[in-house]
Design a protein around this motif. Structure first.
Motif, PDB file in Angstrom:
ATOM      1  N   ALA A  82     125.764  89.481  37.222  1.00  0.00           N
ATOM      2  CA  ALA A  82     124.466  89.277  36.579  1.00  0.00           C
ATOM      3  C   ALA A  82     123.851  87.914  36.924  1.00  0.00           C
ATOM      4  O   ALA A  82     122.725  87.856  37.416  1.00  0.00           O
ATOM      5  N   PRO A  83     124.567  86.801  36.697  1.00  0.00           N
ATOM      6  CA  PRO A  83     123.961  85.515  37.072  1.00  0.00           C
ATOM      7  C   PRO A  83     123.665  85.421  38.566  1.00  0.00           C
ATOM      8  O   PRO A  83     122.580  84.971  38.952  1.00  0.00           O
ATOM      9  N   LEU A  84     124.623  85.880  39.388  1.00  0.00           N
ATOM     10  CA  LEU A  84     124.420  85.815  40.843  1.00  0.00           C
ATOM     11  C   LEU A  84     123.180  86.597  41.266  1.00  0.00           C
ATOM     12  O   LEU A  84     122.340  86.105  42.024  1.00  0.00           O
ATOM     13  N   GLY A  85     123.054  87.813  40.751  1.00  0.00           N
ATOM     14  CA  GLY A  85     121.946  88.678  41.133  1.00  0.00           C
ATOM     15  C   GLY A  85     120.620  88.109  40.668  1.00  0.00           C
ATOM     16  O   GLY A  85     119.640  88.076  41.423  1.00  0.00           O
ATOM     17  N   ILE A  86     120.581  87.639  39.411  1.00  0.00           N
ATOM     18  CA  ILE A  86     119.318  87.127  38.865  1.00  0.00           C
ATOM     19  C   ILE A  86     118.922  85.821  39.575  1.00  0.00           C
ATOM     20  O   ILE A  86     117.773  85.647  39.979  1.00  0.00           O
ATOM     21  N   LEU A  87     119.909  84.926  39.782  1.00  0.00           N
ATOM     22  CA  LEU A  87     119.594  83.659  40.458  1.00  0.00           C
ATOM     23  C   LEU A  87     119.121  83.917  41.888  1.00  0.00           C
ATOM     24  O   LEU A  87     118.185  83.263  42.366  1.00  0.00           O
ATOM     25  N   SER A  88     119.757  84.881  42.568  1.00  0.00           N
ATOM     26  CA  SER A  88     119.341  85.127  43.942  1.00  0.00           C
ATOM     27  C   SER A  88     117.933  85.710  43.984  1.00  0.00           C
ATOM     28  O   SER A  88     117.148  85.402  44.875  1.00  0.00           O
ATOM     29  N   LEU A 158     118.232  93.797  42.906  1.00  0.00           N
ATOM     30  CA  LEU A 158     117.005  94.557  43.216  1.00  0.00           C
ATOM     31  C   LEU A 158     116.137  94.747  41.973  1.00  0.00           C
ATOM     32  O   LEU A 158     114.916  94.591  42.043  1.00  0.00           O
ATOM     33  N   VAL A 159     116.773  95.062  40.829  1.00  0.00           N
ATOM     34  CA  VAL A 159     115.984  95.230  39.599  1.00  0.00           C
ATOM     35  C   VAL A 159     115.338  93.903  39.209  1.00  0.00           C
ATOM     36  O   VAL A 159     114.153  93.845  38.856  1.00  0.00           O
ATOM     37  N   ALA A 160     116.099  92.799  39.308  1.00  0.00           N
ATOM     38  CA  ALA A 160     115.559  91.487  38.948  1.00  0.00           C
ATOM     39  C   ALA A 160     114.404  91.129  39.881  1.00  0.00           C
ATOM     40  O   ALA A 160     113.368  90.609  39.445  1.00  0.00           O
ATOM     41  N   ASP A 161     114.571  91.413  41.147  1.00  0.00           N
ATOM     42  CA  ASP A 161     113.543  91.096  42.143  1.00  0.00           C
ATOM     43  C   ASP A 161     112.251  91.842  41.816  1.00  0.00           C
ATOM     44  O   ASP A 161     111.165  91.253  41.803  1.00  0.00           O
ATOM     45  N   SER A 162     112.372  93.150  41.518  1.00  0.00           N
ATOM     46  CA  SER A 162     111.137  93.903  41.257  1.00  0.00           C
ATOM     47  C   SER A 162     110.543  93.496  39.906  1.00  0.00           C
ATOM     48  O   SER A 162     109.328  93.503  39.734  1.00  0.00           O
ATOM     49  N   ALA A 163     111.399  93.104  38.942  1.00  0.00           N
ATOM     50  CA  ALA A 163     110.886  92.662  37.642  1.00  0.00           C
ATOM     51  C   ALA A 163     110.057  91.388  37.805  1.00  0.00           C
ATOM     52  O   ALA A 163     108.973  91.251  37.238  1.00  0.00           O
ATOM     53  N   ALA A 197     113.461  93.589  31.451  1.00  0.00           N
ATOM     54  CA  ALA A 197     113.807  94.283  32.694  1.00  0.00           C
ATOM     55  C   ALA A 197     115.140  93.763  33.243  1.00  0.00           C
ATOM     56  O   ALA A 197     115.959  94.542  33.752  1.00  0.00           O
ATOM     57  N   LEU A 198     115.373  92.462  33.108  1.00  0.00           N
ATOM     58  CA  LEU A 198     116.639  91.890  33.594  1.00  0.00           C
ATOM     59  C   LEU A 198     117.810  92.475  32.815  1.00  0.00           C
ATOM     60  O   LEU A 198     118.833  92.847  33.389  1.00  0.00           O
TER      61      LEU A 198
END
Lengths: 284, 282
Positions: A82-88, A158-163, A197-198
């Motif tokens: 979760a942190p890795l994906g959201i930070l990236s 991907l979800v974080a990016d589109s959010a 969304a995150l």
């Protein structure tokens, strides 16, 4: 009232496909209930939850060690992914040059498309020997967590990016106009605005981690064990079904359907929570 | 959309599902009438061999279809009992509770202990193997190896390899303290090949094949007898098992032809190709 005939047919067509998809889910759950009923009626749900030992041929049916194994491996993977994906995703949106961001998105999409058995194979021949050199036997809770992290990272990213991409430009522009720094805009405006969304993305990733079978089966060790350290082997609920289903008969087979029922319950809970989080409160 | 619409939609879906199930059933029934169809289920050790024999049998008997499905020895026996299959496959001798069935041995296989190639240990006594698998010996230095912890690789419940191993070493599965539990022979071999401190047990056929194709594993002697196909053939190797085809009644028709074919000299090359020991013509 006279609607065109085509419209009517279209409506019935849509209704039929929706009903069919819905019925399949209901039928699967019904099937699980019917198939696990002999075991539930004979042994009772208590036998499955109170014992940690699972020896079907010896009459021991404890699932709690496997439930704990599933929860720990999922939790560990979500805590990392979760942190890795959201930070990236934040980096991709607010810091990375356009070309690098595009390249990164393609890479993450590729990561999402790799079949899980490939991650499992990589884990078995690369990751497990590395962990084994450090702290044998290598097949362990840690290996399961790391492979799962790799698998669910693309979902979160991907979800974080589109959010972040769907945030109204006016909010971000307004924040800059008020003189906030880039970090200030990100942490005080963008991330809080996208938090639902995150959270939904993270929960979907969690559901994927709980249900993952092949990759985990190959690296977790498959030993029914309450782990006291990251280096001990575990067996997840999914791995239990995959390892024993084709070799099981009678009560043993029925008990494996109980395992499946427990998994479905866990995923239903997660999806329900994700739905609640996804609903924007009116006027919020 | 009102509840009435929804109800009708659901009914439609159930009707559709029933129609599909009906179609599936009737098609298999028609198929059985049209041409002889042999269903063979059971042991994953025997299945690849049975499938190869089946292919050759189909070529020699045009119109016959041989359908081989994997599911473990116990499943193979249960299917034959219930009449779900024509022939069962079991990679072990029949148990005392299964004596009403008829076994037909088509080959023999041994189960060998394997170590990583780099492990200097050459032989383990029976007591040492038992002590390792029950967690009393936990380091290789205690049996003449390096000062490294032992990784015990065990098989999952229901595998006849596991049953034979436990039976030979007189172990109860609850006494075994494994570090890794694997499903099939290949997974066991990959696990040992990737871990210099591991010990496992697998089919000698599969292990010999992999070892001769560069996989870094080594077969260990059991009770002082080297784990070779030759010693399985001459009956000296203690951990060996018959690979059986099983029927409920005295086989007739196509089933009898298939079993005779599988036990004949016409398939010896197929048996040896799978690194098993042929029983025909010997």
């Amino acid at each position: 009232m006279s609607r065109p005939l085509a419209d009517k047919w279209f409506r019935w067509g849509l209704l039929a496909s929706a009903a069919l998809s819905g019925a399949v889910v209901v039928l699967v759950v019904l099937f699980l209930l019917v198939a696990s009923w002999p075991a539930l009626a004979d042994l009772g749900p208590g036998r499955y939850l109170t014992d940690t030992r699972w020896y079907p041929s010896g009459g021991l049916w404890g699932m709690s060690a496997m439930i704990v194994g599933t929860l720990l491996s999922t939790l560990g993977a979500v805590l990392l992914a979760a942190p890795l994906g959201i930070l990236s995703a934040v980096f991709c949106h607010y810091y990375a040059p356009a070309r690098m961001a595009t390249l990164y998105r393609r890479l993450v999409e590729l990561l999402a498309g790799i079949p899980s058995v490939v991650y499992g194979l990589w884990g078995l021949v690369v990751l497990v020997p590395i962990i084994a050199r450090w702290h044998p036997p290598g097949t362990s809770l840690l290996a399961a967590i790391l492979v799962l992290t790799l698998m669910i990272l693309p979902t979160v990213a991907l979800v974080a990016d589109s959010a972040l991409g769907q945030l109204p430009g006016s909010q971000v522009a307004g924040a800059y106009a008020l003189g906030l720094s880039r970090a200030g805009v990100i942490w005080r405006i963008a991330v809080p605005a996208a938090r639902r969304a995150l959270a939904t993305g993270t929960l979907l990733a969690t559901a994927r981690a709980i249900g993952e079978t092949m990759a985990v089966l190959m690296v977790c060790g498959g030993v029914v064990n309450l782990p006291t350290s990251l280096f001990e082997p575990i067996r997840t609920l999914t791995a239990n079904i995959a390892l024993e289903m084709s070799y099981a008969e009678g009560l043993h087979r029925s008990s494996l359907f109980v395992t499946g029922l427990v998994l479905v319950l866990a995923v239903v809970t997660l999806v329900t929570v994700a739905d609640r989080l996804g609903e924007e409160p009116t006027g919020g | 959309m009102g509840w009435y619409d929804r109800w009708r939609g659901g009914l439609l879906a159930i009707g559709l599902a029933l129609a599909m199930a009906g179609a599936a059933c009737s098609s298999t029934a028609d198929g059985a009438k049209a041409y002889p169809h042999l269903v063979i289920t059971g042991s994953s050790t025997v299945a690849p061999l049975a499938a190869e024999i089946g292919k050759r049998f189909e070529q020699a008997h045009p119109g016959v279809q041989v359908d081989v499905q994997t599911g473990g020895s116990s499943r193979g026996i249960a299917d034959v009992r219930k009449g779900n299959s024509d022939i069962g496959m079991a990679s072990r001798a029949l148990k005392t509770t299964e004596q009403t069935l008829l076994p037909f041995t088509i080959a023999r296989d041994g189960i060998g202990l394997i170590l990583h190639q780099s492990n200097p240990v050459n032989e383990l006594s029976r007591q040492q193997v038992v002590a390792i698998y029950t967690g009393q010996i936990t380091r290789w230095s205690e049996v003449g190896g390096l000062d490294r912890p032992i990784t015990v690789v065990h098989k999952a419940e229901g595998r006849s390899t596991q049953e034979l191993f436990l039976h030979h070493f007189e172990l109860d599965n609850r006494q075994v303290k494994p570090h890794v539990v694997v499903g099939d022979n290949e997974q066991g071999i990959k696990t040992v090949a990737g871990n210099p401190d591991a010990i496992g047990y697998v089919s000698i056929g599969t292990a010999s094949y992999d070892a001769s194709h560069g996989v870094p594993i080594r077969l260990l002697s059991v009770d002082g007898v080297a784990a070779t196909l030759e010693n399985v053939r001459n009956g000296q190797f203690p951990l060996s098992r018959p690979l059986n085809l099983v029927t409920r009644e005295v086989p007739t028709g196509v089933a009898k032809e298939f079993i005779d074919f599988a036990r004949s000299t016409q398939v010896i090359d197929l048996v040896e190709g799978q690194y098993f020991v042929p029983t025909a013509g010997g």
